[in-house]
Design a protein around this motif. Structure first.
Motif, mmCIF file in Angstrom:
data_model
loop_
_atom_site.group_PDB
_atom_site.id
_atom_site.type_symbol
_atom_site.label_atom_id
_atom_site.label_comp_id
_atom_site.label_asym_id
_atom_site.label_seq_id
_atom_site.Cartn_x
_atom_site.Cartn_y
_atom_site.Cartn_z
ATOM 1 N N GLY A 12 -44.999 -38.351 33.593
ATOM 2 C CA GLY A 12 -45.348 -37.033 34.972
ATOM 3 C C GLY A 12 -46.930 -36.238 34.935
ATOM 4 O O GLY A 12 -47.953 -37.410 34.341
ATOM 5 N N ALA A 14 -48.063 -34.851 32.162
ATOM 6 C CA ALA A 14 -49.131 -35.150 30.569
ATOM 7 C C ALA A 14 -48.956 -36.370 30.178
ATOM 8 O O ALA A 14 -49.959 -36.441 29.865
ATOM 9 N N ILE A 34 -43.194 -45.309 29.807
ATOM 10 C CA ILE A 34 -42.185 -45.554 30.393
ATOM 11 C C ILE A 34 -41.319 -44.074 30.651
ATOM 12 O O ILE A 34 -42.058 -42.728 30.584
ATOM 13 N N ASP A 35 -40.949 -44.243 32.208
ATOM 14 C CA ASP A 35 -40.415 -43.500 32.858
ATOM 15 C C ASP A 35 -39.615 -44.263 34.092
ATOM 16 O O ASP A 35 -40.191 -45.103 34.532
ATOM 17 N N ALA A 37 -38.829 -42.773 37.295
ATOM 18 C CA ALA A 37 -39.467 -42.960 38.548
ATOM 19 C C ALA A 37 -40.161 -43.461 39.527
ATOM 20 O O ALA A 37 -41.075 -43.804 38.892
ATOM 21 N N TRP A 46 -45.590 -27.645 44.839
ATOM 22 C CA TRP A 46 -43.801 -26.908 45.786
ATOM 23 C C TRP A 46 -43.955 -25.906 46.474
ATOM 24 O O TRP A 46 -43.165 -25.720 47.239
ATOM 25 N N ALA A 104 -43.996 -36.739 26.605
ATOM 26 C CA ALA A 104 -44.363 -35.839 27.314
ATOM 27 C C ALA A 104 -43.150 -35.917 28.300
ATOM 28 O O ALA A 104 -42.612 -36.631 29.692
ATOM 29 N N LEU A 105 -41.885 -35.702 28.356
ATOM 30 C CA LEU A 105 -40.399 -35.835 29.413
ATOM 31 C C LEU A 105 -40.365 -34.268 29.844
ATOM 32 O O LEU A 105 -39.130 -34.909 30.258
ATOM 33 N N GLY A 106 -41.803 -33.419 30.064
ATOM 34 C CA GLY A 106 -40.533 -32.385 30.879
ATOM 35 C C GLY A 106 -40.036 -31.763 30.275
ATOM 36 O O GLY A 106 -39.797 -32.081 29.286
ATOM 37 N N LYS A 160 -41.064 -23.361 33.275
ATOM 38 C CA LYS A 160 -42.205 -23.972 33.450
ATOM 39 C C LYS A 160 -42.862 -22.786 35.104
ATOM 40 O O LYS A 160 -42.216 -22.519 35.873
ATOM 41 N N CYS A 161 -44.164 -22.778 35.102
ATOM 42 C CA CYS A 161 -44.595 -21.428 35.821
ATOM 43 C C CYS A 161 -43.898 -20.494 36.198
ATOM 44 O O CYS A 161 -43.144 -20.262 36.883
ATOM 45 N N LEU A 295 -46.460 -32.689 24.272
ATOM 46 C CA LEU A 295 -47.647 -31.923 25.316
ATOM 47 C C LEU A 295 -46.757 -32.088 26.655
ATOM 48 O O LEU A 295 -46.093 -32.595 27.252
ATOM 49 N N GLY A 296 -47.798 -30.612 27.354
ATOM 50 C CA GLY A 296 -46.791 -30.958 28.874
ATOM 51 C C GLY A 296 -45.676 -29.392 28.335
ATOM 52 O O GLY A 296 -44.996 -29.006 27.160
ATOM 53 N N ASP A 297 -44.889 -29.632 29.027
ATOM 54 C CA ASP A 297 -43.763 -28.965 29.593
ATOM 55 C C ASP A 297 -42.436 -28.427 28.105
ATOM 56 O O ASP A 297 -42.349 -28.112 27.497
ATOM 57 N N LYS A 305 -46.460 -22.480 30.941
ATOM 58 C CA LYS A 305 -45.991 -24.285 30.857
ATOM 59 C C LYS A 305 -46.216 -24.583 32.267
ATOM 60 O O LYS A 305 -45.507 -24.850 33.181
ATOM 61 N N PRO A 341 -51.368 -19.600 39.296
ATOM 62 C CA PRO A 341 -51.755 -18.592 40.874
ATOM 63 C C PRO A 341 -50.929 -17.569 41.007
ATOM 64 O O PRO A 341 -49.920 -18.662 41.860
HETATM 65 P P1 FAD Z 1 -43.432 -33.363 34.005
HETATM 66 O O1 FAD Z 1 -44.343 -33.307 35.376
HETATM 67 O O2 FAD Z 1 -42.203 -32.481 34.827
HETATM 68 O O3 FAD Z 1 -42.824 -34.914 33.826
HETATM 69 C C1 FAD Z 1 -42.082 -35.686 33.155
HETATM 70 C C2 FAD Z 1 -41.792 -36.711 33.877
HETATM 71 O O4 FAD Z 1 -41.081 -37.273 32.857
HETATM 72 C C3 FAD Z 1 -41.077 -37.120 34.823
HETATM 73 O O5 FAD Z 1 -41.913 -38.500 35.337
HETATM 74 C C4 FAD Z 1 -40.254 -37.879 34.190
HETATM 75 O O6 FAD Z 1 -39.640 -38.837 35.819
HETATM 76 C C5 FAD Z 1 -39.890 -38.352 33.110
HETATM 77 N N1 FAD Z 1 -38.672 -38.625 32.316
HETATM 78 C C6 FAD Z 1 -37.575 -37.563 32.124
HETATM 79 N N2 FAD Z 1 -36.902 -38.141 31.981
HETATM 80 C C7 FAD Z 1 -37.140 -38.573 31.412
HETATM 81 C C8 FAD Z 1 -36.087 -40.016 30.500
HETATM 82 N N3 FAD Z 1 -35.144 -39.624 29.649
HETATM 83 N N4 FAD Z 1 -36.961 -41.222 29.700
HETATM 84 C C9 FAD Z 1 -38.439 -41.061 30.701
HETATM 85 N N5 FAD Z 1 -38.944 -40.612 31.422
HETATM 86 C C10 FAD Z 1 -38.371 -39.720 31.446
HETATM 87 N N6 FAD Z 1 -48.698 -26.095 36.487
HETATM 88 C C11 FAD Z 1 -49.985 -24.744 37.479
HETATM 89 O O7 FAD Z 1 -50.344 -25.536 36.632
HETATM 90 N N7 FAD Z 1 -49.874 -23.905 38.310
HETATM 91 C C12 FAD Z 1 -48.967 -23.887 39.400
HETATM 92 O O8 FAD Z 1 -49.180 -23.138 40.024
HETATM 93 C C13 FAD Z 1 -47.200 -24.227 38.580
HETATM 94 N N8 FAD Z 1 -46.940 -24.209 39.568
HETATM 95 C C14 FAD Z 1 -45.745 -24.592 39.659
HETATM 96 C C15 FAD Z 1 -44.896 -24.241 40.749
HETATM 97 C C16 FAD Z 1 -43.047 -25.293 40.371
HETATM 98 C C17 FAD Z 1 -42.100 -24.823 41.445
HETATM 99 C C18 FAD Z 1 -42.828 -26.155 39.894
HETATM 100 C C19 FAD Z 1 -41.365 -26.251 39.414
HETATM 101 C C20 FAD Z 1 -43.160 -26.094 38.517
HETATM 102 C C21 FAD Z 1 -45.211 -25.705 38.664
HETATM 103 N N9 FAD Z 1 -46.216 -25.900 37.925
HETATM 104 C C22 FAD Z 1 -47.176 -25.114 37.331
HETATM 105 C C23 FAD Z 1 -45.981 -26.456 36.693
HETATM 106 C C24 FAD Z 1 -46.178 -27.763 36.661
HETATM 107 O O9 FAD Z 1 -45.951 -28.491 37.624
HETATM 108 C C25 FAD Z 1 -45.624 -28.947 34.948
HETATM 109 O O10 FAD Z 1 -45.843 -27.978 34.200
HETATM 110 C C26 FAD Z 1 -46.022 -29.826 34.708
HETATM 111 O O11 FAD Z 1 -45.723 -31.114 35.883
HETATM 112 C C27 FAD Z 1 -45.635 -30.815 33.310
HETATM 113 O O12 FAD Z 1 -46.086 -31.925 33.029
HETATM 114 P P2 FAD Z 1 -44.984 -32.771 32.066
HETATM 115 O O13 FAD Z 1 -46.274 -34.007 31.864
HETATM 116 O O14 FAD Z 1 -44.472 -31.902 31.061
HETATM 117 O O15 FAD Z 1 -43.766 -32.757 33.361
#
Ligand code: FAD
Length: 410
Positions: A12, A14, A34-35, A37, A46, A104-106, A160-161, A295-297, A305, A341
């Motif tokens: 994602g 991160a 590894i992902d 998606a 969104w 970085a699985l969110g 998150k957010c 890192l990330g969520d 987050k 924002p």
């Molecule tokens: P994600 O981007 O969610 O990525 C996680 C990845 O892990 C995905 O690709 C998923 O497929 C993969 N995954 C999950 N489980 C597994 C598994 N078991 N094996 C392999 N892969 C897996 N942030 C801002 O900075 N500003 C904003 O205005 C803002 N607004 C937002 C509004 C909404 C409605 C939402 C939903 C989020 C918003 N965010 C905003 C937050 C932002 O989108 C997240 O903080 C960011 O995407 C976090 O990144 P990440 O990589 O940690 O998680």
């Protein structure tokens, strides 16, 4: 078993940013992402899909198009972590080995955490901007509603957010005001939090909009049940005098689901408090495994987050991963920066930017952009600047205006 210098669990915001940043810093590193998606989403967009400003397609790219050319994409689900043997277990029963692991699985959106919600999402007026396929339904409902009751909810922190639940509400109210129907629509915000926003400096500007849109604000109010067919939402409201159960009829219900660490993380030895990955808040290195970062969520840190946080975290993790591969001490540090924002009306945003402890961290001088006030410039950044900054800058490892801090040499 395949072996890589660096394995990144999750592709994602991160995972991709870290891979790109790492490969720029240390070309030739073998990296696996590894992902499973097929698509990568710009989730911050969104909120604007739910307000009819962006099309859903503008927030989506194929995963293959964002994976750095020099990285290996393993299209599998991570099903387990075995950090004592430096292995990650995959859905097809195989495993990969690493020298350094980046988690970085969110996070997990727990749609089943509210009784009756999952089966009524996308119909009966029940929607959520937290899902790609539902954000357009939010906009449809907003356009169709002429009178009645609209409820907006926010689950317990962390999410998150954290501003997104109220962003959806303000933009809906703005649309109803423009169409001249706002007077006939009762709007209510039910949030589990004790206040409107976690950092006090931004609350006055937001309260101004709560008043302007005549929103009934209920704090410490938790959505516990949705009856889609009857269009009734049930809330548990806590006050000094105890807990009361309240049923509210609605015409539109915008839900933000409870959020937890992914099960595979919660059930692993990498988990700390609340199931999130236990890392040092500054270096983002695991508190027990020196060759693991997060890192990330998914990270168990107290920053907001957000993708904005990821933008600052990725270079820190990349630099510390390079140091670890070279058997050097990690010294890049993250200050907890995150940004939210808050879209208070179409064309204006209250731009909250803060670090650990709620310390304000404005990117711009106050005369140019005062984040505690609604500004047109912040909307311009959100609509026109942030998306290309994400796709072309952050995901490709270009670190515009991002300089990781460093610890004094020890
Ligand atoms: P994600 O981007 O969610 O990525 C996680 C990845 O892990 C995905 O690709 C998923 O497929 C993969 N995954 C999950 N489980 C597994 C598994 N078991 N094996 C392999 N892969 C897996 N942030 C801002 O900075 N500003 C904003 O205005 C803002 N607004 C937002 C509004 C909404 C409605 C939402 C939903 C989020 C918003 N965010 C905003 C937050 C932002 O989108 C997240 O903080 C960011 O995407 C976090 O990144 P990440 O990589 O940690 O998680």
């Amino acid at each position: 078993t395949r072996r890589f210098d660096v394995v990144i669990a999750g592709g994602g915001a991160a995972g991709i940013s870290t891979a790109a940043s790492l490969l720029k810093r240390r070309p030739g590193t073998t990296v696996a992402i590894i992902d499973p998606a097929n698509e990568h989403y710009y989730q911050p967009g969104w909120t604007l899909v739910g307000a009819g400003v962006f099309t859903p397609e503008q927030t989506r790219r194929t995963e293959v198009s964002v994976i750095p050319k020099a990285a290996n994409w393993i299209r599998e689900t991570v099903t387990g972590f075995d950090p004592d043997h430096r292995q990650v277990l995959l859905g097809d029963g195989s495993s990969v080995e690493y020298s350094v692991l980046v988690v970085a699985l969110g996070l997990k959106l727990d749609w089943n955490g509210i009784e009756g919600l999952a089966e009524t999402l996308g119909k009966n007026g029940v929607t959520s901007n937290y899902r790609y396929d539902l954000a357009p339904y939010t906009w449809k409902l907003v356009q169709e509603l002429r009178q009645g009751t609209a409820l907006f909810t926010q689950p317990p922190m962390p999410i998150k957010c954290a501003g997104a639940p109220q962003k959806a509400m303000y933009l809906s109210c703005d649309e109803w005001t423009r169409r001249g129907v706002k007077g006939a629509i009762e709007v209510e915000f039910d949030t589990c939090t004790p206040g409107l926003f976690g950092v006090a400096d931004y609350v006055p500007a937001l309260m101004e909009y709560i008043r302007r849109y005549n929103i009934a604000l209920h704090t410490k109010s938790r959505l516990v049940k949705v009856d889609g067919a009857k269009r009734i939402a049930t809330f548990e409201r806590t006050s000094d005098t105890g807990t009361t159960i309240i049923e509210r009829a609605f015409d539109m219900l915008h839900v933000v689901p409870p959020q937890t660490a992914p099960d595979v993380v919660r059930e692993s030895v990498l988990a700390g408090d609340g199931g999130w990955v236990s890392v040092d808040p500054a270096t983002l290195r695991h508190t027990r495994y020196d060759d693991v970062f997060a890192l990330g969520d998914v990270a168990g840190t107290s920053n907001a987050k957000t993708a904005a946080a990821v933008r600052k975290q990725a270079p820190v993790v990349a630099e510390n991963v390079v140091a670890t591969l070279g058997a050097r001490a990690v010294n890049a540090i993250y200050d907890g920066y995150g940004a939210c924002p808050l879209t208070v009306e179409k064309g204006r945003i209250v731009l909250a930017e803060f670090a650990y402890g709620g310390k304000l961290m404005p990117s711009f001088p106050k005369w140019l952009l005062d984040g505690t006030k609604p500004t047109r410039l912040a909307w311009f950044l959100k609509e026109k600047v942030m998306p290309p900054l994400y796709w072309l800058g952050m995901l490709r490892g270009h670190e515009l205006m991002v300089k990781p801090g460093h610890k004094k040499a020890d």
